[in-house]
Design an enzyme around this catalytic site. Structure first.
Site, PDB file in Angstrom:
ATOM      1  N   GLU A 134      -2.559 -14.057 -65.934  1.00  0.00           N
ATOM      2  CA  GLU A 134      -3.453 -12.870 -67.140  1.00  0.00           C
ATOM      3  C   GLU A 134      -3.482 -14.279 -67.913  1.00  0.00           C
ATOM      4  OE1 GLU A 134       0.207 -10.203 -69.160  1.00  0.00           O
ATOM      5  OE2 GLU A 134       0.669 -11.459 -68.145  1.00  0.00           O
ATOM      6  N   ASP A 149      -5.463  -8.806 -66.697  1.00  0.00           N
ATOM      7  CA  ASP A 149      -4.286  -9.271 -66.385  1.00  0.00           C
ATOM      8  C   ASP A 149      -4.855  -8.438 -64.471  1.00  0.00           C
ATOM      9  OD1 ASP A 149      -1.863  -9.128 -65.302  1.00  0.00           O
ATOM     10  OD2 ASP A 149      -1.173  -7.363 -66.483  1.00  0.00           O
TER      11      ASP A 149
END
Lengths: 401, 374
Positions: free
Chosen positions: A109, A10
Site C-alpha cells: 500500500e 491498497d
C-alpha cells in the site's frame, strides 16, 4: 487551505492474491497464507486470507489454528516473500509513473499525492481508475483506492469498497463523509482507544467530531486531540516520498513454548545476525536495541538498552540483546516468542571527526574488533552469494559443541 | 493489631523503599514492599535483586505482624489524605485497613496485602571497616563525577562510580565513560581500607544520592561483592560491579603545556549558546585558544554556525585549536562552583583537563574530537 488530491492505494488480499495469480487452481478457492496449521495444532498467525477465506471469518493476524478450525479445507500456504517483493516493486514503479510524490506504507500500500496532476491524468476519480487499470494490466491483481483531500480520509476511503473498490470523498464534504462511519475506522484508533471512546458514548466518527475536544484531551492526552482533529476531517500531514526507516526488527515464534536457555540464546544469535546484516546493507547504525519476549500465556515484555555509541556489528547487537535477556527474570515461565528490534537509526559517524578515547584501544581489543568486523563483511558477501543457508550460528555450532 | 502514626512520616518511608522497585518487574513478590511491624518500630524494605533497601520509623503497636503491600498504591492513598495521624490495622488475611484520625473525614480504606512468602531477606549493614563520612561530602563527591559515567551497561565497569582510598585519610570518587573522566578527592577522618577500590553501580549511586541530605554523617562498607550504605534511618545494600576499573591515573596528564584561566559563568553561557549549533551525538565545537582570548566556534552543515569570543588568561603565546564535545564540557562545568576554571591543554590529540581554580582535588579530563587541520 491547500486543496490536495491524495490517493491511498491498497492491494486486495495481497499475498493470497499473488498465490492465486501464480496458481490458477487456487482461484475462487479459500487461500490462507501464513504459518503451517499442522491440522489445527500449528502456531503462529495468518499473514493474509483471500476473500473466499474471509467468508469463513478468517482474517490476518488470527492464530493459524483458529483459521484451520474455521475452514479446514482452505489452501494453507507458506509465504513466499521473495515473490511478493518482486510484484511489490512492479506496483511501486507504476505509482511512480503517476507521481513522484509517493509514500509506501508497506509492501502492498502507498499514498500518492496527485495534486496538480489534473491536466495529465484527468479528474481525481479518473486518475484513480487509470492507476487501477495499470495495476490490473501489468500484474493481473486488483487494488482498492481511496481519494480525498488528506491522507487520513484517503486511507479510510480505500477500505470502504474492498475488493477492487474506488471511493472518492469530494473536497468540502469531509465531515459529512466521515460522520456515519464507526469510530474504529479512524486511522490510529486501535482496540484500546476504541474501548475508551465507547465508554465515553462515542460510537461513530461523527460522535467524536461533535465531542468536546478539551475533555477528549483530558482523558486520552495528545491522542485525544489527534483523533478529534482527524474526525473533523483535518489532517495536514504530507505525503513523504523520502520516508526514512525508523526501525528494524526480527522475531521468532517457537513451535512449542521453550524454557531452554541455550536454545533461546541461539535464536537470539540468529536474529542478531539477520538484523545487523540488514542494517549493514542499508548502511545504517543503531543506538537502541530492544529485546521482545512473549511468555506462555501471551504476556509480552520489551526491554530496551540505549548504547553510548551507534553500532551495526553483529556482536554488539547480540551482546546487548543477550545482556537484556539474561537480566530478564521470567520466573521459570517458558517462552513463546523472542525478538530483537533496533531503533535510533543513523548514518555512521563521519570518520574524519573521530571522538578520541581516553584509554585508547588496547591492541587485543582492536584486533578482536577488526576480526569480528571482517567476519561480518565476509558473511554478508557469502550470504549475498549463497543465500540464507550460511549463517553465523551454523558456522559456530562446531566450535561450541 | 492496630498502630497509630503520622501519615507523612509513613508516606516518606514507603516512598524511600519503593523507589528501588522497577515497574518492569516480572516477579510479583518483588513488586511489593515488605512491612515488619514489631514492638516500637516499622521496618519497610524492598529489593530488585541487585539493590535492597530498608528503612525504619518509630511507631508503637500492640503486636507484631509481617506483610507485603504495593508501595506505590499505599503511598498514593497516604498522599491524598489530610495531614495528621492515621491508624492502620492488618487482619489475618493481610487486609490493611487505613483510617484517618480526624473528625473532618469519616472514611476507611482497605488495601489488599499478602503474606511474607518468599520475600528475600535483606542483609544487615556490615559494620567491619565501615567508613564514616559527612553526608554532604559524599553527596558532593557523587554529584560532581556521576555525569562522566556511561549510561549503557555494555561495559559494566564504566556504568558506575569507582570509590578508592589509596592513601591514608583520602577518599576518591572517579567516573568515566572512556571519552571523559571526572575525579574528586576529599579528606576523611577515619582510616579506610579500600586500596583496591570498588565500583558502585550507577543505579545505586543515584539511590544513595536521593537519600543523602546536607547534614549528619553516613556510613559505608564493603563485604565480598556487596557494598552497604547507612544513611539516617535507611540502610542500602547493593552488588558491586564485577571487573577491573581502568588505570585512570595513567590517563590523567601530570602536566599540561598550556594553562588557561577563564571565568566559569562566562564560559558556561558561551558554550550553552554554541550548543544550539551542534548536533548530537558528537556536539562538536572547536575551541581556538590564543594568548588572551578564546574563540568558541560551532559549525554544522544544514544547521548554522556561531562564533563567540571570551577573554582568558593564558601562560602560553601559542595558538591552539581543539575539537571537543560541547555537552561533555557543559556536564562538567555545571559542577564547578568556583568563580574561575583552569583549563589545561597540550595538543590537538591530547586530553583536555578542567579544574576549579580553588579546588585542585576536583579534576575532569575530556578527550578531544579529532579535527582536520587547515
Amino acid at each position: 487551505m491547500r486543496n490536495r488530491t491524495i490517493l491511498h492505494v491498497d492491494m486486495d488480499a495481497f499475498y493470497a492474491a499473488v498465490e492465486q495469480l501464480d496458481n490458477p487452481a487456487l482461484r475462487g478457492a479459500p487461500v490462507v497464507v501464513g504459518a503451517d496449521p499442522r491440522k489445527g495444532s500449528g502456531r503462529g498467525v495468518v499473514s493474509a486470507a483471500s476473500y473466499e477465506a474471509r467468508a469463513y471469518g478468517i482474517h490476518s493476524a488470527m492464530p493459524i489454528s483458529m483459521a484451520y478450525k474455521a475452514c479446514p479445507s482452505a489452501h494453507f500456504l507458506p509465504p513466499r516473500f521473495h515473490r511478493y517483493h518482486e510484484i511489490s516493486t512492479k506496483i511501486m514503479d507504476i505509482f511512480y509513473s503517476f507521481t513522484p510524490v509517493m509514500e509506501p506504507l508497506s509492501i502492498d500500500e502507498a499514498f500518492l499525492d496527485c495534486t496538480g496532476c489534473g491536466k495529465l491524468w484527468g479528474s481525481p476519480r479518473e486518475t484513480a481508475e487509470k492507476i487501477k487499470a495499470a495495476i490490473r494490466s501489468e500484474t493481473g491483481l486488483t487494488a482498492s483506492v481511496g481519494v480525498a483531500t488528506n491522507k487520513s480520509i484517503a486511507k479510510i476511503a480505500s477500505e470502504l469498497d474492498k475488493p477492487d473498490g474506488l471511493t472518492v470523498c469530494d473536497p468540502g464534504n469531509e465531515r459529512e463523509f466521515l460522520a456515519p462511519l464507526p469510530a474504529k475506522a479512524l486511522w490510529g484508533a486501535g482496540k484500546k482507544t476504541v474501548e475508551v471512546l465507547h465508554t465515553m458514548g462515542l460510537r461513530t466518527i461523527g460522535d467524536v467530531a461533535a465531542s468536546d475536544r478539551a475533555s477528549l484531551e483530558k482523558i486520552m492526552g495528545k491522542m485525544g486531540t489527534h483523533l478529534w482533529t482527524l474526525a473533523n476531517g483535518i489532517d495536514d500531514r504530507d505525503v513523504c516520498p523520502d520516508w526514512e526507516r525508523k526501525s528494524f526488527s526480527e522475531e521468532t515464534t517457537f513451535e512449542q513454548d521453550t524454557g531452554d536457555d541455550a536454545r533461546l540464546e541461539l535464536t537470539l544469535m540468529h536474529l542478531a545476525d539477520t538484523l545487523s546484516r540488514r542494517m549493514r546493507k542499508s548502511g545504517l547504525t543503531c543506538k537502541t536495541v530492544s529485546l521482545k519476549i512473549r511468555l506462555e500465556g501471551f504476556l509480552t515484555f520489551t526491554r530496551s538498552r540505549t548504547l553510548d555509541e551507534p553500532v551495526n556489528d553483529t556482536r554488539s547487537i547480540l551482546d546487548t540483546a543477550l545482556e537484556a535477556f539474561r537480566k530478564f527474570d521470567r520466573e521459570g515461565k517458558r517462552v513463546r516468542l523472542i525478538g530483537i528490534a533496533i531503533t535510533g537509526l543513523q548514518e555512521p559517524e563521519n570518520r574524519t571527526e573521530r571522538q578520541l578515547d581516553l584509554f585508547g584501544c588496547p591492541q587485543e581489543v582492536a584486533d578482536d574488533v577488526k576480526k569480528h568486523r571482517s567476519a561480518d563483511t565476509l558473511l554478508d558477501s557469502l550470504k549475498e552469494r549463497f543465500g540464507d543457508k550460511v549463517t553465523r550460528a551454523t558456522l559456530l555450532k562446531d566450535i561450541h559443541s | 493489631m492496630s498502630i497509630t502514626l503520622d501519615k507523612e512520616m509513613l508516606q516518606k518511608s514507603i516512598t524511600i523503599a519503593d523507589s528501588v522497585i522497577s515497574s518492569k518487574n516480572v516477579n510479583t513478590v518483588l513488586s511489593n514492599c515488605l512491612f515488619k511491624i514489631s514492638g516500637n518500630e516499622i521496618e519497610i524494605s524492598a529489593t530488585d535483586n541487585e539493590l535492597g533497601i530498608k528503612t525504619r520509623l518509630d511507631a508503637v503497636s500492640g503486636s507484631d505482624v509481617i506483610f507485603t503491600a504495593n508501595g506505590k498504591r499505599f503511598a498514593n492513598i497516604l498522599k491524598e489524605l489530610p495531614k495528621g495521624e492515621i491508624s492502620i490495622e492488618v487482619n489475618a488475611g493481610f487486609m490493611i485497613s487505613i483510617k484517618p484520625k480526624t473528625n473532618d473525614l469519616k472514611a476507611n480504606y482497605t488495601l489488599v496485602g499478602t503474606g511474607k512468602d518468599d520475600f528475600p531477606e535483606i542483609p544487615f549493614f556490615f559494620e567491619d571497616n565501615a567508613v564514616e563520612i559527612d553526608q554532604s561530602v559524599l553527596k558532593d563527591m557523587f554529584r560532581k563525577v556521576i555525569h562522566a559515567s556511561a549510561l549503557d551497561t555494555i561495559k559494566p565497569v564504566f556504568n558506575g562510580v569507582y570509590l578508592v582510598s589509596d592513601s591514608s585519610g583520602k577518599f576518591t570518587a572517579v567516573a568515566t565513560d572512556s571519552r571523559r573522566l571526572s575525579m574528586i578527592s576529599r579528606h576523611v577522618e577515619n582510616e579506610i581500607s579500600l586500596t583496591d577500590g570498588v565500583i558502585i553501580p550507577l543505579k545505586t549511586v543515584n539511590e544513595v544520592l536521593r537519600l543523602l541530605s546536607s547534614g549528619g554523617m553516613c556510613r559505608f562498607s564493603v563485604l565480598d561483592n556487596q557494598c552497604f550504605f547507612k544513611i539516617a534511618e535507611t540502610e542500602l545494600v547493593s552488588r558491586i560491579v564485577d571487573g577491573q576499573f581502568p588505570n585512570f591515573k595513567q590517563v590523567v596528564p601530570k602536566q599540561q603545556s598550556t594553562s588557561v584561566i577563564i571565568e566559569t559563568q562566562r564560559l558556561v553561557d558561551a558554550i550553552r549558546r554554541a550548543l544550539v549549533f551542534t548536533r548530537e551525538p558528537a556536539n562538536k565545537i572547536v575551541l581556538h585558544f590564543s594568548s588572551n582570548n578564546l574563540v568558541i566556534e560551532a559549525r554544522t552543515p544544514d544547521l548554522g554556525e556561531s562564533t563567540e569570543e571570551v577573554q582568558v588568561e593564558s601562560n602560553s603565546k601559542d595558538k591552539i585549536s581543539i575539537g571537543i564535545n560541547a555537552q561533555f564540557l557543559m556536564d562538567t562545568l555545571k559542577e564547578i562552583d568556583s568563580h574561575s576554571v583552569k583549563i589545561g591543554l597540550t595538543g590537538q590529540m591530547s586530553p583536555v583537563t578542567l579544574c576549579p581554580e580553588d579546588d585542585p582535588d576536583f579534576l575532569s579530563v575530556i578527550m578531544p574530537i579529532q579535527i582536520k587541520t587547515a
